[in-house]
Scaffold this motif. Sequence first.
Motif, PDB file in Angstrom:
ATOM      1  N   GLY A  51       0.838  -1.186   0.000  1.00 16.40           N
ATOM      2  CA  GLY A  51       0.000   0.000   0.000  1.00 16.40           C
ATOM      3  C   GLY A  51       0.874   1.236   0.000  1.00 16.40           C
ATOM      4  N   VAL A  52       0.333   2.300  -0.485  1.00 19.77           N
ATOM      5  CA  VAL A  52       1.061   3.562  -0.518  1.00 19.77           C
ATOM      6  C   VAL A  52       0.103   4.685  -0.152  1.00 19.77           C
ATOM      7  CG1 VAL A  52       2.708   2.811  -2.276  1.00 19.77           C
ATOM      8  CG2 VAL A  52       0.617   3.934  -2.968  1.00 19.77           C
ATOM      9  N   ASP A  53       0.630   5.748   0.401  1.00 23.93           N
ATOM     10  CA  ASP A  53      -0.160   6.958   0.579  1.00 23.93           C
ATOM     11  C   ASP A  53      -0.260   7.636  -0.776  1.00 23.93           C
ATOM     12  OD1 ASP A  53      -0.488   6.684   3.333  1.00 23.93           O
ATOM     13  OD2 ASP A  53       1.429   7.674   3.744  1.00 23.93           O
ATOM     14  N   PRO A  54      -1.441   8.097  -1.152  1.00 28.17           N
ATOM     15  CA  PRO A  54      -1.547   8.792  -2.444  1.00 28.17           C
ATOM     16  C   PRO A  54      -0.638  10.032  -2.438  1.00 28.17           C
ATOM     17  CG  PRO A  54      -3.720   8.339  -1.528  1.00 28.17           C
ATOM     18  CD  PRO A  54      -2.709   8.008  -0.461  1.00 28.17           C
ATOM     19  N   PRO A  55       0.229  10.140  -3.440  1.00 22.98           N
ATOM     20  CA  PRO A  55       1.130  11.297  -3.463  1.00 22.98           C
ATOM     21  C   PRO A  55       0.376  12.552  -3.876  1.00 22.98           C
ATOM     22  CG  PRO A  55       1.468   9.952  -5.409  1.00 22.98           C
ATOM     23  CD  PRO A  55       0.475   9.230  -4.547  1.00 22.98           C
ATOM     24  N   SER A  56       0.784  13.672  -3.295  1.00 26.18           N
ATOM     25  CA  SER A  56       0.159  14.932  -3.695  1.00 26.18           C
ATOM     26  C   SER A  56       0.767  15.370  -5.019  1.00 26.18           C
ATOM     27  CB  SER A  56       0.379  15.995  -2.623  1.00 26.18           C
ATOM     28  OG  SER A  56       1.757  16.245  -2.469  1.00 26.18           O
ATOM     29  N   HIS A  57      -0.034  16.063  -5.805  1.00 26.17           N
ATOM     30  CA  HIS A  57       0.443  16.544  -7.091  1.00 26.17           C
ATOM     31  C   HIS A  57      -0.376  17.759  -7.506  1.00 26.17           C
ATOM     32  CE1 HIS A  57      -3.014  14.162  -8.286  1.00 26.17           C
ATOM     33  NE2 HIS A  57      -3.034  14.837  -9.416  1.00 26.17           N
ATOM     34  N   SER A  58       0.152  18.445  -8.481  1.00 31.21           N
ATOM     35  CA  SER A  58      -0.570  19.597  -9.014  1.00 31.21           C
ATOM     36  C   SER A  58      -0.351  19.650 -10.515  1.00 31.21           C
ATOM     37  CB  SER A  58      -0.063  20.894  -8.369  1.00 31.21           C
ATOM     38  OG  SER A  58       1.257  21.176  -8.791  1.00 31.21           O
ATOM     39  N   ALA A  59      -1.331  20.203 -11.205  1.00 33.38           N
ATOM     40  CA  ALA A  59      -1.201  20.374 -12.654  1.00 33.38           C
ATOM     41  C   ALA A  59      -0.021  21.294 -12.953  1.00 33.38           C
ATOM     42  CB  ALA A  59      -2.495  20.940 -13.239  1.00 33.38           C
ATOM     43  N   ALA A  60       0.184  22.294 -12.115  1.00 34.89           N
ATOM     44  CA  ALA A  60       1.302  23.221 -12.319  1.00 34.89           C
ATOM     45  C   ALA A  60       2.634  22.487 -12.176  1.00 34.89           C
ATOM     46  CB  ALA A  60       1.213  24.379 -11.330  1.00 34.89           C
ATOM     47  N   GLY A  61       2.723  21.562 -11.216  1.00 35.06           N
ATOM     48  CA  GLY A  61       3.959  20.799 -11.034  1.00 35.06           C
ATOM     49  C   GLY A  61       4.271  19.948 -12.240  1.00 35.06           C
ATOM     50  N   ALA A  62       3.251  19.279 -12.796  1.00 33.62           N
ATOM     51  CA  ALA A  62       3.453  18.453 -13.987  1.00 33.62           C
ATOM     52  C   ALA A  62       3.854  19.321 -15.175  1.00 33.62           C
ATOM     53  CB  ALA A  62       2.181  17.661 -14.295  1.00 33.62           C
ATOM     54  N   GLU A  63       3.250  20.485 -15.312  1.00 29.33           N
ATOM     55  CA  GLU A  63       3.599  21.394 -16.417  1.00 29.33           C
ATOM     56  C   GLU A  63       5.030  21.903 -16.276  1.00 29.33           C
ATOM     57  OE1 GLU A  63       2.205  22.058 -19.367  1.00 29.33           O
ATOM     58  OE2 GLU A  63       0.849  20.465 -18.704  1.00 29.33           O
ATOM     59  N   THR A  64       5.453  22.168 -15.051  1.00 30.07           N
ATOM     60  CA  THR A  64       6.841  22.600 -14.813  1.00 30.07           C
ATOM     61  C   THR A  64       7.811  21.504 -15.250  1.00 30.07           C
ATOM     62  OG1 THR A  64       6.174  24.016 -12.979  1.00 30.07           O
ATOM     63  CG2 THR A  64       8.487  23.306 -13.021  1.00 30.07           C
ATOM     64  N   LEU A  65       7.479  20.250 -14.921  1.00 36.76           N
ATOM     65  CA  LEU A  65       8.331  19.126 -15.328  1.00 36.76           C
ATOM     66  C   LEU A  65       8.342  18.976 -16.846  1.00 36.76           C
ATOM     67  CD1 LEU A  65       7.334  16.502 -12.614  1.00 36.76           C
ATOM     68  CD2 LEU A  65       9.448  17.850 -12.740  1.00 36.76           C
ATOM     69  N   ARG A  66       7.207  19.166 -17.485  1.00 39.43           N
ATOM     70  CA  ARG A  66       7.117  19.080 -18.950  1.00 39.43           C
ATOM     71  C   ARG A  66       8.064  20.107 -19.584  1.00 39.43           C
ATOM     72  NH1 ARG A  66       3.671  16.945 -22.827  1.00 39.43           N
ATOM     73  NH2 ARG A  66       2.423  15.930 -21.247  1.00 39.43           N
ATOM     74  N   ARG A  67       8.037  21.321 -19.075  1.00 37.88           N
ATOM     75  CA  ARG A  67       8.935  22.377 -19.613  1.00 37.88           C
ATOM     76  C   ARG A  67      10.393  22.042 -19.322  1.00 37.88           C
ATOM     77  NH1 ARG A  67       4.873  25.507 -17.560  1.00 37.88           N
ATOM     78  NH2 ARG A  67       6.095  26.113 -15.727  1.00 37.88           N
ATOM     79  N   LYS A  68      10.656  21.562 -18.105  1.00 37.07           N
ATOM     80  CA  LYS A  68      12.030  21.213 -17.703  1.00 37.07           C
ATOM     81  C   LYS A  68      12.634  20.159 -18.631  1.00 37.07           C
ATOM     82  CE  LYS A  68      14.509  19.281 -13.741  1.00 37.07           C
ATOM     83  NZ  LYS A  68      14.373  18.769 -12.379  1.00 37.07           N
ATOM     84  N   LEU A  69      11.797  19.211 -19.073  1.00 32.96           N
ATOM     85  CA  LEU A  69      12.271  18.147 -19.969  1.00 32.96           C
ATOM     86  C   LEU A  69      12.259  18.566 -21.440  1.00 32.96           C
ATOM     87  CD1 LEU A  69      10.505  15.074 -18.316  1.00 32.96           C
ATOM     88  CD2 LEU A  69      12.926  15.703 -18.167  1.00 32.96           C
ATOM     89  N   GLY A  70      11.740  19.763 -21.726  1.00 29.65           N
ATOM     90  CA  GLY A  70      11.698  20.244 -23.107  1.00 29.65           C
ATOM     91  C   GLY A  70      10.621  19.571 -23.941  1.00 29.65           C
TER      92      GLY A  70
END
Length: 191
Positions: free
Chosen positions: A75-94
């Motif tokens: 089992g795992v605790d559901p990780p917190s996330h945000s759309a902004a965080g995913a978008e930041t990663l998308r930009r970071k990876l180009g």
Amino acid sequence: LARRLSRTPVHGHAEHGQERDSIRTGGLRRRLRNTAARWALARADGVVVCAESVRQHIHKRTALPADELLCIPNGVDPPSHSAAGAETLRRKLGLSADSIVVGSVSRLVPVKDFGTAIELLEHGRAAAPDVHLVLVGGGPEEAALRARAETLGVAERVHLVGPQENIGDWLGLFDIYLNSSLSEALNMGLL
């Protein structure tokens, strides 16, 4: 043997998967391994497995009664996330907004078979030129995976980002979650 020598009163054993069994052995070697496992597990006060598939595998391999193997699923605790965080990663990876991201959170070890995922990128290059593979995690296969991507000419679409803290944002980045394991009990990243 360690229990007896250390005079430990109780021994609980946890079995997490079948990774050792993904190594193809046969004949006498497999029988000896199964006999040793049966002998050792029968001497534990309790055996806990992380998935029903592991319970069935241990039962089949060792002939220990399945009902004596306690299944406590991972089992795992559901990780917190945000759309902004995913978008930041998308930009970071180009990655463009139209890029398709296939990803996994895992150890980079042979049983996870990420080499096959890299080969699929190469095979689908013409049909899906903007598909990217993102692997979150580290391990002994990292250099081999980088070399494989380079050899196949897809290194610019394979992103090995190493261990990360913000797993929720990485999961939010993925359009498709990849599980390419040759053997898996209960995939923690998928959970």
